[in-house]
Motif scaffolding. Sequence first.
Motif, mmCIF file in Angstrom:
data_model
loop_
_atom_site.group_PDB
_atom_site.id
_atom_site.type_symbol
_atom_site.label_atom_id
_atom_site.label_comp_id
_atom_site.label_asym_id
_atom_site.label_seq_id
_atom_site.Cartn_x
_atom_site.Cartn_y
_atom_site.Cartn_z
ATOM 1 N N TYR A 99 1.048 -31.549 8.825
ATOM 2 C CA TYR A 99 1.121 -30.132 9.175
ATOM 3 C C TYR A 99 2.541 -29.609 9.043
ATOM 4 N N LEU A 100 3.499 -30.495 9.336
ATOM 5 C CA LEU A 100 4.890 -30.074 9.371
ATOM 6 C C LEU A 100 5.538 -30.066 7.999
ATOM 7 N N THR A 101 4.795 -30.453 6.986
ATOM 8 C CA THR A 101 5.304 -30.303 5.621
ATOM 9 C C THR A 101 5.012 -28.914 5.078
ATOM 10 N N THR A 102 4.098 -28.192 5.737
ATOM 11 C CA THR A 102 3.764 -26.832 5.291
ATOM 12 C C THR A 102 4.110 -25.781 6.343
ATOM 13 N N ALA A 103 4.153 -26.163 7.602
ATOM 14 C CA ALA A 103 4.493 -25.229 8.674
ATOM 15 C C ALA A 103 5.827 -25.645 9.302
ATOM 16 N N ASP A 104 6.482 -24.713 9.969
ATOM 17 C CA ASP A 104 7.772 -24.994 10.595
ATOM 18 C C ASP A 104 7.594 -25.967 11.750
ATOM 19 N N ALA A 105 8.418 -27.013 11.790
ATOM 20 C CA ALA A 105 8.240 -28.100 12.750
ATOM 21 C C ALA A 105 8.552 -27.693 14.185
ATOM 22 N N GLY A 122 2.417 -26.368 27.090
ATOM 23 C CA GLY A 122 1.841 -25.087 27.490
ATOM 24 C C GLY A 122 1.255 -24.327 26.309
ATOM 25 N N GLU A 123 1.985 -24.310 25.181
ATOM 26 C CA GLU A 123 1.467 -23.646 23.981
ATOM 27 C C GLU A 123 0.227 -24.364 23.452
ATOM 28 N N THR A 124 0.182 -25.678 23.621
ATOM 29 C CA THR A 124 -0.990 -26.445 23.211
ATOM 30 C C THR A 124 -2.215 -26.023 24.011
ATOM 31 N N ILE A 125 -2.044 -25.879 25.301
ATOM 32 C CA ILE A 125 -3.161 -25.473 26.153
ATOM 33 C C ILE A 125 -3.649 -24.079 25.771
ATOM 34 N N ASP A 126 -2.726 -23.177 25.510
ATOM 35 C CA ASP A 126 -3.135 -21.822 25.090
ATOM 36 C C ASP A 126 -3.946 -21.877 23.804
ATOM 37 N N LEU A 127 -3.514 -22.702 22.851
ATOM 38 C CA LEU A 127 -4.237 -22.801 21.581
ATOM 39 C C LEU A 127 -5.593 -23.476 21.773
ATOM 40 N N LEU A 128 -5.644 -24.539 22.554
ATOM 41 C CA LEU A 128 -6.920 -25.212 22.800
ATOM 42 C C LEU A 128 -7.896 -24.295 23.522
ATOM 43 N N ASP A 129 -7.381 -23.484 24.430
ATOM 44 C CA ASP A 129 -8.235 -22.523 25.137
ATOM 45 C C ASP A 129 -8.870 -21.552 24.147
ATOM 46 N N LYS A 130 -8.071 -21.078 23.203
ATOM 47 C CA LYS A 130 -8.579 -20.164 22.179
ATOM 48 C C LYS A 130 -9.606 -20.855 21.279
ATOM 49 N N ILE A 131 -9.297 -22.101 20.873
ATOM 50 C CA ILE A 131 -10.218 -22.833 19.997
ATOM 51 C C ILE A 131 -11.529 -23.110 20.720
ATOM 52 N N ALA A 132 -11.457 -23.476 21.999
ATOM 53 C CA ALA A 132 -12.665 -23.769 22.762
ATOM 54 C C ALA A 132 -13.569 -22.541 22.854
ATOM 55 N N ASP A 133 -12.972 -21.355 22.930
ATOM 56 C CA ASP A 133 -13.752 -20.117 23.014
ATOM 57 C C ASP A 133 -14.306 -19.687 21.657
ATOM 58 N N GLU A 134 -13.469 -19.790 20.621
ATOM 59 C CA GLU A 134 -13.855 -19.252 19.318
ATOM 60 C C GLU A 134 -14.493 -20.284 18.397
ATOM 61 N N GLY A 135 -14.245 -21.565 18.642
ATOM 62 C CA GLY A 135 -14.817 -22.620 17.808
ATOM 63 C C GLY A 135 -13.783 -23.216 16.866
ATOM 64 N N LEU A 136 -13.815 -24.539 16.718
ATOM 65 C CA LEU A 136 -12.850 -25.222 15.870
ATOM 66 C C LEU A 136 -13.016 -24.844 14.407
ATOM 67 N N LEU A 137 -14.237 -24.692 13.948
ATOM 68 C CA LEU A 137 -14.442 -24.321 12.547
ATOM 69 C C LEU A 137 -13.796 -22.971 12.234
ATOM 70 N N ASP A 138 -13.894 -22.022 13.163
ATOM 71 C CA ASP A 138 -13.255 -20.720 12.951
ATOM 72 C C ASP A 138 -11.735 -20.850 12.977
ATOM 73 N N ALA A 139 -11.224 -21.718 13.851
ATOM 74 C CA ALA A 139 -9.767 -21.921 13.917
ATOM 75 C C ALA A 139 -9.245 -22.489 12.605
ATOM 76 N N ILE A 140 -9.985 -23.428 12.027
ATOM 77 C CA ILE A 140 -9.582 -23.993 10.741
ATOM 78 C C ILE A 140 -9.642 -22.923 9.658
ATOM 79 N N ALA A 141 -10.664 -22.106 9.688
ATOM 80 C CA ALA A 141 -10.800 -21.040 8.692
ATOM 81 C C ALA A 141 -9.668 -20.022 8.804
ATOM 82 N N ASP A 142 -9.118 -19.871 10.007
ATOM 83 C CA ASP A 142 -8.062 -18.877 10.234
ATOM 84 C C ASP A 142 -6.665 -19.400 9.899
ATOM 85 N N GLY A 143 -6.543 -20.664 9.475
ATOM 86 C CA GLY A 143 -5.239 -21.201 9.118
ATOM 87 C C GLY A 143 -4.423 -21.683 10.291
#
Length: 522
Positions: free
Chosen positions: A305-311, A464-485
Motif C-alpha cells: 500500500y505504501l508504494t502507491t500511497a503516502d506512508a 484512532g484513525e484505524t478505528i474511524d476507518l474500520l467503523d466506516k467500513i463496517a457500516d458501508e461494507g468492505l467491498l464498497d471500501a475497496i471500490a472507493d480506493g
Amino acid sequence: MSRTHAKLDLDPVTVRKARSLARKAGRPIVRLAQQHTTVSVERATLRLAGLSGADGEGTPWANRLLDAVRADVGLEHGAALPVWDALARGEAEDLVTLAQKASAGSVRFEVPEGVRARRARAASRRQVGAGIKQVDRRRAERDRLVKRHGDAPRQPWIYLIVATGDIYEDIPQAQQAAREGADVIAVIRSTGQSLLDFVPEGATREGFAGTYATQENFRLMRAALDESSKELGRYVRLTNYASGLCMPEIAALAGLERLDMMLNDSMYGILFRDINPVRTFVDQRFSRQVHARAGIIINTGEDNYLTTADAVEAAHTVTTSQLLNEYFAKEAGLEDWQLGLGHAFEIDPSVPESFRLELAHALLARELFPKAPLKWMPPTRHMTGDVFRGYLLDGFFNLVGAMTGQGILLVGMMTEAVVTPWLSDRDLALQNVRYVLDAAGGLREDFHPAPDGLIANRARQVLGETIDLLDKIADEGLLDAIADGTFGLMRRPADGGRGLEGVARKADDYYNPASEILEEAT
C-alpha cells in the motif's frame, strides 16, 4: 507480549474495539466466501486427490477435467460429485485417464442423485482425504527436521529473495544465501504468473523477474534447502507465493511439498493485479484453510500500500488491513504464530523525524499483534540509485526491526528498484543485517519511548484513525471500501477485474470434500 512488556501503553478497550470492528467488517466477506466456489478451489480439490500432469500443450489435467465438468453441468455443484460419479460408472480407472478422455470429448458428466450421489461423495472424500493426510505428513516431517537440525538461533528470521527465472540457477544461489546467514529463502514468482488461470507444469528454466511457481520447482528447492539444513545445523525455510488466480491450487501444492511460508494476502491481488474481489476472497479463504492445516506461515502484503500511497498519511490503512487479515486468517483456522502480517519502512527520508515515525508504526504493529511474527519490509519507494544512501537507509530499517522485535526481516538491497541485485549486493546486504543484529539485537530491552512523546502519540493517532476507518467500513461494507480506493489508492469494483467468470454461487447440493475436511478441523 504481556502488558508489563508493552512500550506504548495502548488502551486495551480501544484495541478491543478495533478488533471488534474488524470482525464486523469481515463477517459479510466470510459469508460471501462460504456461499461461492471458484474454478481454482475446485482444481485445488482435484490436485489434493492426486491429479497432476499436463497435456502436450502444457495445459494441466486439472484444468482440462474441470473445464469439461463445467461445460456439462456447471460449476455450482462442485467438481467432486460429477467426477467421482463418472469414475464409479466406469468411465475411467483414474483421474488422469478421466481427464484425458474428458478433454477428448468422450466423457459426459452428470450431477448424481440418491445412491449415486452418496457413493460419489464417499469416494471423493476418501481420495481427497488421502491428499490432506499427505499434507499432514509433510507438516510432521517439518517438525521432525526442525527438531533434528535445530532452528534459527534468534529472531528476526533473515528473509532473502532468490529468483533468477531458472530453478537450476536459483538452487545454488539459495544454498549460498543460507550459508551466509539467510533463515528464509523466498523464490518470487515470474512477473505475470498471478494472472495465469493455470499452474505451469514441471521444472522451469526461464521467467522474467522471478521463477514460475510449479510443484516440481517447489520439490526441487525444498530438497536443496533440506541439504543446506543438514549442512548448516539449522532448518532453512522456503517461501513462495499463494496469490493470484490460482491461489488455492498453489496453496495445496505448497502443503504437499512442505513449503514453510507463503505470501497470502486477502486484498493484494484485488488492488495490485486487478483480480475480481469476490474471486479473491473466496480463493483466499480456502487457501488459508490449507495453510492452517499445513502449518504454513502466511505473509501478508500491507507493505505494498505504501508504494502507491503516502506512508504517513496512509499509515492507518496498513493497520486496518492487518486487523482484517488477522480476522480472515483466524476464521480460516490459522494461529497467531502463522500470521506474518506485513508492514514496511517506506516514509520519505526527507520528512522530519521520519525515523521516529517509522519506530512508532513498527511498534504499534508489534504491540497490536504480540504473538504474531510480523514481516518487516525494507525501503523501496525512496531508493534513488545512490547506493551509499540506500545502504544507510537499509541500516536504519534493520535497526527499527531490532528495536521493535519484528519476527521476519526481509533483507533490503542498496540497488533496490534500480537493477536486479548482484550476488555481491546480497553479500553486502546480509553484512548490514548481521552487523545491526549483532550490535543492537538486544536494544529492544532498553528502548522505552516517552509515554507522551512523539512515538507514543503517533502510535495512538494511527490507531484512532484505524478505528474511524474500520467503523466506516463496517457500516458501508468492505467491498464498497475497496471500490472507493481506500487501500493503496486503487479503485476495484466488486463486479470488475479478472477472474469473475470463474466464480459460481453454490447450489443446494454443492459438495467439496476438501472444504468439508478442512472445515471440520477449523
